[in-house]
Scaffold this active site. Structure first.
Site, PDB file in Angstrom:
ATOM      1  N   ASP A 113      -2.026  10.624  -2.355  1.00 17.28           N
ATOM      2  CA  ASP A 113      -2.404   9.559  -3.292  1.00 17.28           C
ATOM      3  C   ASP A 113      -2.703  10.099  -4.672  1.00 17.28           C
ATOM      4  O   ASP A 113      -2.567   9.398  -5.673  1.00 17.28           O
ATOM      5  CB  ASP A 113      -3.603   8.788  -2.753  1.00 17.28           C
ATOM      6  N   GLN A 134      -2.268   2.464   9.921  1.00 21.59           N
ATOM      7  CA  GLN A 134      -0.963   2.517   9.231  1.00 21.59           C
ATOM      8  C   GLN A 134       0.042   3.356  10.020  1.00 21.59           C
ATOM      9  O   GLN A 134       1.242   3.118   9.954  1.00 21.59           O
ATOM     10  CB  GLN A 134      -1.130   3.115   7.820  1.00 21.59           C
ATOM     11  N   ARG A 175       0.861  -1.180   0.000  1.00 21.61           N
ATOM     12  CA  ARG A 175       0.000   0.000   0.000  1.00 21.61           C
ATOM     13  C   ARG A 175       0.899   1.231   0.000  1.00 21.61           C
ATOM     14  O   ARG A 175       2.117   1.129   0.127  1.00 21.61           O
ATOM     15  CB  ARG A 175      -1.034  -0.004   1.148  1.00 21.61           C
ATOM     16  N   GLY A 176       0.245   2.407  -0.151  1.00 18.89           N
ATOM     17  CA  GLY A 176       1.019   3.636  -0.350  1.00 18.89           C
ATOM     18  C   GLY A 176       1.164   3.840  -1.845  1.00 18.89           C
ATOM     19  O   GLY A 176       1.537   2.909  -2.583  1.00 18.89           O
ATOM     20  N   ALA A 177       0.872   5.074  -2.289  1.00 21.46           N
ATOM     21  CA  ALA A 177       0.728   5.318  -3.727  1.00 21.46           C
ATOM     22  C   ALA A 177       1.933   4.883  -4.568  1.00 21.46           C
ATOM     23  O   ALA A 177       1.781   4.120  -5.542  1.00 21.46           O
ATOM     24  CB  ALA A 177       0.397   6.796  -3.952  1.00 21.46           C
ATOM     25  N   ASN A 203      -5.516  12.257   0.123  1.00 18.01           N
ATOM     26  CA  ASN A 203      -4.607  11.450   0.947  1.00 18.01           C
ATOM     27  C   ASN A 203      -5.456  10.719   1.979  1.00 18.01           C
ATOM     28  O   ASN A 203      -6.683  10.877   2.026  1.00 18.01           O
ATOM     29  CB  ASN A 203      -3.539  12.340   1.607  1.00 18.01           C
ATOM     30  N   LYS A 204      -4.810   9.917   2.793  1.00 18.62           N
ATOM     31  CA  LYS A 204      -5.504   9.072   3.768  1.00 18.62           C
ATOM     32  C   LYS A 204      -6.550   9.850   4.561  1.00 18.62           C
ATOM     33  O   LYS A 204      -6.307  10.979   4.975  1.00 18.62           O
ATOM     34  CB  LYS A 204      -4.448   8.470   4.711  1.00 18.62           C
ATOM     35  N   ARG A 264      -7.084  -0.497  -7.269  1.00 13.44           N
ATOM     36  CA  ARG A 264      -7.568   0.494  -6.285  1.00 13.44           C
ATOM     37  C   ARG A 264      -7.761   1.807  -7.050  1.00 13.44           C
ATOM     38  O   ARG A 264      -6.968   2.116  -7.945  1.00 13.44           O
ATOM     39  CB  ARG A 264      -6.566   0.705  -5.143  1.00 13.44           C
TER      40      ARG A 264
HETATM   41  O1  MRU Z   1      -4.607   3.042   2.126  1.00 15.73           O
HETATM   42  P1  MRU Z   1      -3.123   3.273   2.021  1.00 15.73           P
HETATM   43  O2  MRU Z   1      -2.354   2.753   3.191  1.00 15.73           O
HETATM   44  O3  MRU Z   1      -2.573   2.825   0.686  1.00 15.73           O
HETATM   45  O4  MRU Z   1      -2.984   4.869   2.054  1.00 15.73           O
HETATM   46  C1  MRU Z   1      -1.700   5.420   1.932  1.00 15.73           C
HETATM   47  C2  MRU Z   1      -1.687   6.903   2.032  1.00 15.73           C
HETATM   48  O5  MRU Z   1      -2.704   7.545   2.135  1.00 15.73           O
HETATM   49  C3  MRU Z   1      -0.348   7.578   1.894  1.00 15.73           C
HETATM   50  O6  MRU Z   1      -0.311   8.748   2.656  1.00 15.73           O
HETATM   51  C4  MRU Z   1      -0.110   7.936   0.417  1.00 15.73           C
HETATM   52  O7  MRU Z   1      -0.315   6.832  -0.397  1.00 15.73           O
HETATM   53  C5  MRU Z   1       1.246   8.479   0.200  1.00 15.73           C
HETATM   54  S1  MRU Z   1       2.471   7.232   0.375  1.00 15.73           S
HETATM   55  C6  MRU Z   1       3.990   7.880   0.015  1.00 15.73           C
END
Ligand code: MRU
Length: 338
Positions: free
Chosen positions: A235, A194, A44-46, A245-246, A87
């Protein structure tokens, strides 16, 4: 610790659902398994999702190469569409698939083995460029922080969310190396934690001082202890600087504005979506209710509770102090150019 590694035709993915209790890698040879791993947040994470998707296209090409050469491109195209839809919010996923698509187009009519080899090379290039971008952003971002900085971050925008070093945590790593960090506050990041599970783990491993708070404590932290910056990842960033973002990021930006705390977003150019003029056009993933009604598999709400579970939110650009990218630091009004 590597988030993902490509070795002899296998994608090894650190299963982040098991952290911090267990460090265990999934060994994936089928692009459908990579899609499942992305959906269940093993990766996970963009930027990490983008790199995993690039390797998923390689796996799909290896499979397509087993069949009729005439159908190779069509089969690969179908798989790439599935991968791109794993996703919806992080645009890096679509961006990485598009980069691989361009390779396939460029090599139209070439033997499948050659296409596969070039796709591997392109995925490795995406991986390497991400690490380099994170280091560059780290240096730009660290320069913005004062000495003895107290910073707050949300979710995990670290090495675990990227191909290495991290975006928001890259800034924090660089600032720490420059002796500038007094304390990092990590939001736990409900519902999937997270922040608690991954960010605290990552910072502890690097010996960076970190204090965990629940998401609802951020306002009082700013009022009571003081804070020098909020630093988050993204994201997807729209052309006008609106930031997806999250979930919980928007609340932090509002709080930061109220308390006069700079709110920085750190993200590579692969996270900027020139096709989204503003945040209203960014698709926001909604996830299963049990992520909210349960904590670690244990119910915390009555059975049948109605739930709304958006995984991301959109922070309007007017609440963002600056956007730190590998091409420099952007200030309002945001114009990212070509
Ligand atoms: O649902 P996730 O854990 O994939 O969400 C991740 C985030 O929101 C991060 O802040 C974002 O992807 C940036 S990661 C460098």
């Amino acid at each position: 610790m590597e988030t993902l590694r490509w070795e002899n035709g296998t994608l090894h993915l650190l299963d982040q659902t098991l952290l911090p209790h267990e460090v265990s890698y999934l060994a994936l040879n089928d692009y459908r398994e990579v899609i499942r791993a992305i959906r269940r947040l093993s990766v996970r994470g963009a930027p990490a999702i983008g790199a995993a998707a690039a390797y998923a296209v390689v796996l799909a090409a290896m499979e397509a190469a087993q069949g009729d050469a005439e159908d190779f491109a069509a089969r690969l195209q179908k798989a790439a569409e599935e991968i791109g839809a794993a996703r919806p919010t992080a645009v890096n996923l679509r961006w990485a698939v598009a980069r691989q698509h361009a390779v396939v187009e460029r090599l139209a009519g070439e033997p499948p083995e050659k296409v596969v080899a070039e796709l591997v090379r392109e995925a490795a290039a995406i991986f390497a460029a991400d690490v380099a971008a994170n280091r560059t952003m780290g240096a730009y971002g660290a320069a913005l922080l004062p000495r003895e900085a107290r910073v707050l971050t949300h979710c995990n925008a670290g090495a675990l969310a990227t191909c290495g070093y991290g975006t928001a945590l890259g800034v924090i790593r660089a600032a720490h190396a420059a002796g500038k960090i007094r304390m990092v506050y990590a939001d736990e990041t409900r519902p999937l934690l997270q922040g608690a599970r991954l960010t605290v783990f990552e910072l502890q491993q690097d010996g960076i001082p970190v204090t965990l708070i629940t998401d609802s404590m951020a306002g009082y932290l700013m009022a009571k202890k003081g804070l020098d910056a909020v630093i988050v990842g993204a994201d997807r960033i729209a052309a006008n600087g609106d930031v997806a973002n999250k979930i919980g990021t928007y609340s932090l930006a509002v709080l930061a504005r109220h308390h006069g705390v700079p709110f920085y977003v750190t993200a590579p150019f692969s996270t900027i979506d020139p096709e989204a003029p503003d945040g209203a056009g960014i698709p926001i993933e909604e996830r299963d209710a049990d992520e909210v009604t349960h904590l670690g598999g244990v119910p915390v709400a009555p059975a049948g509770t109605a739930v709304w579970n958006p995984a991301f939110d959109v922070t309007p650009h007017n609440l963002v102090t600056a956007i730190i990218t590998e091409r420099g630091v952007y200030y309002p009004p945001y114009r990212f150019g070509a």
